[in-house]
Design a protein around this motif. Sequence first.
Motif, PDB file in Angstrom:
ATOM      1  N   GLY A 148       0.796  -1.221   0.000  1.00  0.00           N
ATOM      2  CA  GLY A 148       0.000   0.000   0.000  1.00  0.00           C
ATOM      3  C   GLY A 148       0.824   1.266   0.000  1.00  0.00           C
ATOM      4  O   GLY A 148       0.704   2.075   0.917  1.00  0.00           O
ATOM      5  N   LEU A 149       1.691   1.432  -0.989  1.00  0.00           N
ATOM      6  CA  LEU A 149       2.613   2.559  -1.007  1.00  0.00           C
ATOM      7  C   LEU A 149       1.886   3.900  -1.103  1.00  0.00           C
ATOM      8  O   LEU A 149       0.959   4.061  -1.899  1.00  0.00           O
ATOM      9  CB  LEU A 149       3.591   2.428  -2.181  1.00  0.00           C
ATOM     10  N   SER A 150       2.326   4.845  -0.278  1.00  0.00           N
ATOM     11  CA  SER A 150       1.870   6.229  -0.372  1.00  0.00           C
ATOM     12  C   SER A 150       3.051   7.047  -0.876  1.00  0.00           C
ATOM     13  O   SER A 150       4.035   7.256  -0.155  1.00  0.00           O
ATOM     14  CB  SER A 150       1.425   6.746   1.002  1.00  0.00           C
ATOM     15  N   PHE A 151       2.968   7.492  -2.116  1.00  0.00           N
ATOM     16  CA  PHE A 151       4.109   8.151  -2.733  1.00  0.00           C
ATOM     17  C   PHE A 151       4.377   9.527  -2.113  1.00  0.00           C
ATOM     18  O   PHE A 151       5.511  10.011  -2.156  1.00  0.00           O
ATOM     19  CB  PHE A 151       3.884   8.259  -4.239  1.00  0.00           C
ATOM     20  N   GLN A 152       3.355  10.155  -1.515  1.00  0.00           N
ATOM     21  CA  GLN A 152       3.590  11.438  -0.848  1.00  0.00           C
ATOM     22  C   GLN A 152       4.503  11.259   0.362  1.00  0.00           C
ATOM     23  O   GLN A 152       5.483  12.005   0.539  1.00  0.00           O
ATOM     24  CB  GLN A 152       2.258  12.066  -0.415  1.00  0.00           C
ATOM     25  N   TRP A 153       4.179  10.285   1.210  1.00  0.00           N
ATOM     26  CA  TRP A 153       5.011  10.026   2.373  1.00  0.00           C
ATOM     27  C   TRP A 153       6.387   9.515   1.950  1.00  0.00           C
ATOM     28  O   TRP A 153       7.408   9.852   2.574  1.00  0.00           O
ATOM     29  CB  TRP A 153       4.340   9.020   3.299  1.00  0.00           C
ATOM     30  N   LEU A 154       6.421   8.687   0.916  1.00  0.00           N
ATOM     31  CA  LEU A 154       7.705   8.166   0.436  1.00  0.00           C
ATOM     32  C   LEU A 154       8.583   9.302  -0.071  1.00  0.00           C
ATOM     33  O   LEU A 154       9.797   9.339   0.177  1.00  0.00           O
ATOM     34  CB  LEU A 154       7.473   7.130  -0.665  1.00  0.00           C
ATOM     35  N   ALA A 155       7.967  10.263  -0.793  1.00  0.00           N
ATOM     36  CA  ALA A 155       8.714  11.416  -1.288  1.00  0.00           C
ATOM     37  C   ALA A 155       9.254  12.248  -0.129  1.00  0.00           C
ATOM     38  O   ALA A 155      10.389  12.761  -0.184  1.00  0.00           O
ATOM     39  CB  ALA A 155       7.822  12.280  -2.180  1.00  0.00           C
ATOM     40  N   ALA A 156       8.475  12.378   0.938  1.00  0.00           N
ATOM     41  CA  ALA A 156       8.939  13.129   2.111  1.00  0.00           C
ATOM     42  C   ALA A 156      10.135  12.423   2.765  1.00  0.00           C
ATOM     43  O   ALA A 156      11.093  13.079   3.205  1.00  0.00           O
ATOM     44  CB  ALA A 156       7.801  13.282   3.119  1.00  0.00           C
ATOM     45  N   ALA A 157      10.088  11.080   2.823  1.00  0.00           N
ATOM     46  CA  ALA A 157      11.209  10.325   3.380  1.00  0.00           C
ATOM     47  C   ALA A 157      12.467  10.514   2.542  1.00  0.00           C
ATOM     48  O   ALA A 157      13.568  10.722   3.082  1.00  0.00           O
ATOM     49  CB  ALA A 157      10.850   8.845   3.480  1.00  0.00           C
ATOM     50  N   VAL A 158      12.305  10.449   1.219  1.00  0.00           N
ATOM     51  CA  VAL A 158      13.445  10.650   0.319  1.00  0.00           C
ATOM     52  C   VAL A 158      14.003  12.065   0.482  1.00  0.00           C
ATOM     53  O   VAL A 158      15.229  12.277   0.481  1.00  0.00           O
ATOM     54  CB  VAL A 158      13.029  10.387  -1.146  1.00  0.00           C
ATOM     55  N   ALA A 159      13.107  13.056   0.642  1.00  0.00           N
ATOM     56  CA  ALA A 159      13.555  14.433   0.854  1.00  0.00           C
ATOM     57  C   ALA A 159      14.390  14.539   2.131  1.00  0.00           C
ATOM     58  O   ALA A 159      15.412  15.246   2.167  1.00  0.00           O
ATOM     59  CB  ALA A 159      12.345  15.369   0.932  1.00  0.00           C
ATOM     60  N   GLY A 160      13.975  13.832   3.182  1.00  0.00           N
ATOM     61  CA  GLY A 160      14.745  13.827   4.417  1.00  0.00           C
ATOM     62  C   GLY A 160      16.134  13.238   4.218  1.00  0.00           C
ATOM     63  O   GLY A 160      17.123  13.749   4.748  1.00  0.00           O
ATOM     64  N   LEU A 161      16.215  12.169   3.429  1.00  0.00           N
ATOM     65  CA  LEU A 161      17.511  11.562   3.132  1.00  0.00           C
ATOM     66  C   LEU A 161      18.388  12.511   2.313  1.00  0.00           C
ATOM     67  O   LEU A 161      19.615  12.556   2.504  1.00  0.00           O
ATOM     68  CB  LEU A 161      17.324  10.238   2.384  1.00  0.00           C
ATOM     69  N   LEU A 162      17.779  13.272   1.417  1.00  0.00           N
ATOM     70  CA  LEU A 162      18.540  14.255   0.641  1.00  0.00           C
ATOM     71  C   LEU A 162      19.100  15.351   1.545  1.00  0.00           C
ATOM     72  O   LEU A 162      20.219  15.829   1.339  1.00  0.00           O
ATOM     73  CB  LEU A 162      17.657  14.867  -0.453  1.00  0.00           C
ATOM     74  N   VAL A 163      18.321  15.752   2.551  1.00  0.00           N
ATOM     75  CA  VAL A 163      18.814  16.741   3.507  1.00  0.00           C
ATOM     76  C   VAL A 163      20.030  16.188   4.252  1.00  0.00           C
ATOM     77  O   VAL A 163      21.031  16.899   4.466  1.00  0.00           O
ATOM     78  CB  VAL A 163      17.703  17.137   4.503  1.00  0.00           C
ATOM     79  N   VAL A 164      19.967  14.909   4.623  1.00  0.00           N
ATOM     80  CA  VAL A 164      21.114  14.275   5.277  1.00  0.00           C
ATOM     81  C   VAL A 164      22.341  14.320   4.371  1.00  0.00           C
ATOM     82  O   VAL A 164      23.460  14.641   4.811  1.00  0.00           O
ATOM     83  CB  VAL A 164      20.781  12.816   5.659  1.00  0.00           C
ATOM     84  N   ALA A 165      22.130  14.002   3.084  1.00  0.00           N
ATOM     85  CA  ALA A 165      23.240  14.024   2.128  1.00  0.00           C
ATOM     86  C   ALA A 165      23.836  15.430   2.003  1.00  0.00           C
ATOM     87  O   ALA A 165      25.063  15.590   1.937  1.00  0.00           O
ATOM     88  CB  ALA A 165      22.764  13.523   0.761  1.00  0.00           C
ATOM     89  N   LEU A 166      22.986  16.459   1.987  1.00  0.00           N
ATOM     90  CA  LEU A 166      23.469  17.834   1.885  1.00  0.00           C
ATOM     91  C   LEU A 166      24.257  18.243   3.140  1.00  0.00           C
ATOM     92  O   LEU A 166      25.302  18.896   3.049  1.00  0.00           O
ATOM     93  CB  LEU A 166      22.297  18.799   1.672  1.00  0.00           C
ATOM     94  N   LEU A 167      23.753  17.859   4.308  1.00  0.00           N
ATOM     95  CA  LEU A 167      24.452  18.174   5.554  1.00  0.00           C
ATOM     96  C   LEU A 167      25.832  17.515   5.579  1.00  0.00           C
ATOM     97  O   LEU A 167      26.816  18.113   6.033  1.00  0.00           O
ATOM     98  CB  LEU A 167      23.625  17.722   6.757  1.00  0.00           C
ATOM     99  N   LYS A 168      25.911  16.274   5.089  1.00  0.00           N
ATOM    100  CA  LYS A 168      27.209  15.600   5.017  1.00  0.00           C
ATOM    101  C   LYS A 168      28.146  16.352   4.077  1.00  0.00           C
ATOM    102  O   LYS A 168      29.331  16.524   4.371  1.00  0.00           O
ATOM    103  CB  LYS A 168      27.029  14.171   4.521  1.00  0.00           C
TER     104      LYS A 168
END
Length: 459
Positions: free
Chosen positions: A205-225
């Motif tokens: 039951g994938l929710s692409f909105q929540w999945l996109a938010a999770a990916v955005a959080g991971l991108l923020v981690v990558a930028l901070l690194k």
Amino acid sequence: MSESPLAIRKEAWSGGDTRLAKSVARPLVRFLEQETASGVLLLIATACALIWANVAPDAYHSFWESGLDVVFQGTQLFAHEGEALPLHLWVNDVLMVLFFFVAGLEIKSELVAGDLSDPKVAALPAIAALGGMLFPAAIFYAVNVGGSGSRGWGVPMATDIAFAVGVLALLGPRVPFRLKLFLLTLAIADDIGAIIVIAIFYSNGLSFQWLAAAVAGLLVVALLKKFRVWYIPVYMTIGVFVWYCTFRSGVHATIAGVALGLMAPARPLLGPRAFENVEEIITGERATPAALREVSWKMKETVPITSRIITMLSPWTGFIIVPLFALANAGVLLTGDVLTNAVSNRVMWGVILGLVVGKPLGITLFTVAAVRLGIAEMPRGVTTMHVLAAGAVAGIGFTVALFIGGLAFESPGNQDAATIGILVASVLATILGAVLIRLAPAPSEADKIIDTQEPAHAN
């Protein structure tokens, strides 16, 4: 002459001469420092779960099925099928995220600075791990094809690192040192495969909105690194956000833990030169509070973040979270009817055959093929019989197998059959591994010297 470790710890009550310190504290410390300790606690937790579930089955199931709700401004933050999240799912979906986070950190460490960083060294156990996943899955599916349990083909693919390495440790000097490294690297590669399987095949039951938010959080981690931000509380906050978004997305929440672990820096911020003039600062006139804080920071940053977090979290995951997981998931009612249904259920036989037969067969055949094709070399002092023994021990799926079983089956009958199959297979795999090690050639004197000089990798 340097002081002994005991003399250094004399200030602590555990280093004292009291009866409690000598008979309880120091033996407990020694036990917790052994690599088999977490496996022993996991075994105890499993036994407790089975006793509880059979002595007071109603109490066991009502406790773990009772809901724990979290509401913020009238909004239910965690829910399962519209109800408050049951306690066993709090363990499986929340606490186990830390277990998989540590697994991700260990994989990252191995990829950057461990055995998996050298393609020649990693090739053989990685190929063996592939065989050790494909054969059990194929055997399980062949046994259950066309039945309601066919979706559980991922259950016998898993290897429990703590149990597998612990069993080899208990078998003592008959196990070549390089066989331990082979099995450890194989188990790590196996973990990568299990994580991929969970992410792709056991998310619903994938929710692409929540999945996109999770990916955005991971991108923020990558930028901070990228901008060299090393303030861990910031990453903890973003990590919780990524986990929650993943939880709501339909992808199993433990994948967030693995992703964050894989993104953690596995190389130290500072090199050995950071220690220049440290002694002068500590002992000389420059020993100001500011200078000492700087020295403390430099010493900390010469250790990779992955290593620091693994050291901090491993006791929590190994000694609390994983045993708690077993307590919540291994409680099967072993009545005559349940056992009869399990024996007649192809799920149980698929799990047992997959782990006890498929694991050693797949690992050994893929290893021999890789060596004969010239893709990789057999580790020195390790024979085909040793590989077969390691393959048998790898059949102890336990923790991850139970985890996938909980995701794969909705039917209580199939879940019970899978759990019983995992327990039986783990016992049989341990016995088979011990027998095969006894039949294998004893390590040479050279391998015994290597065993005392080369430290084993941290689990």
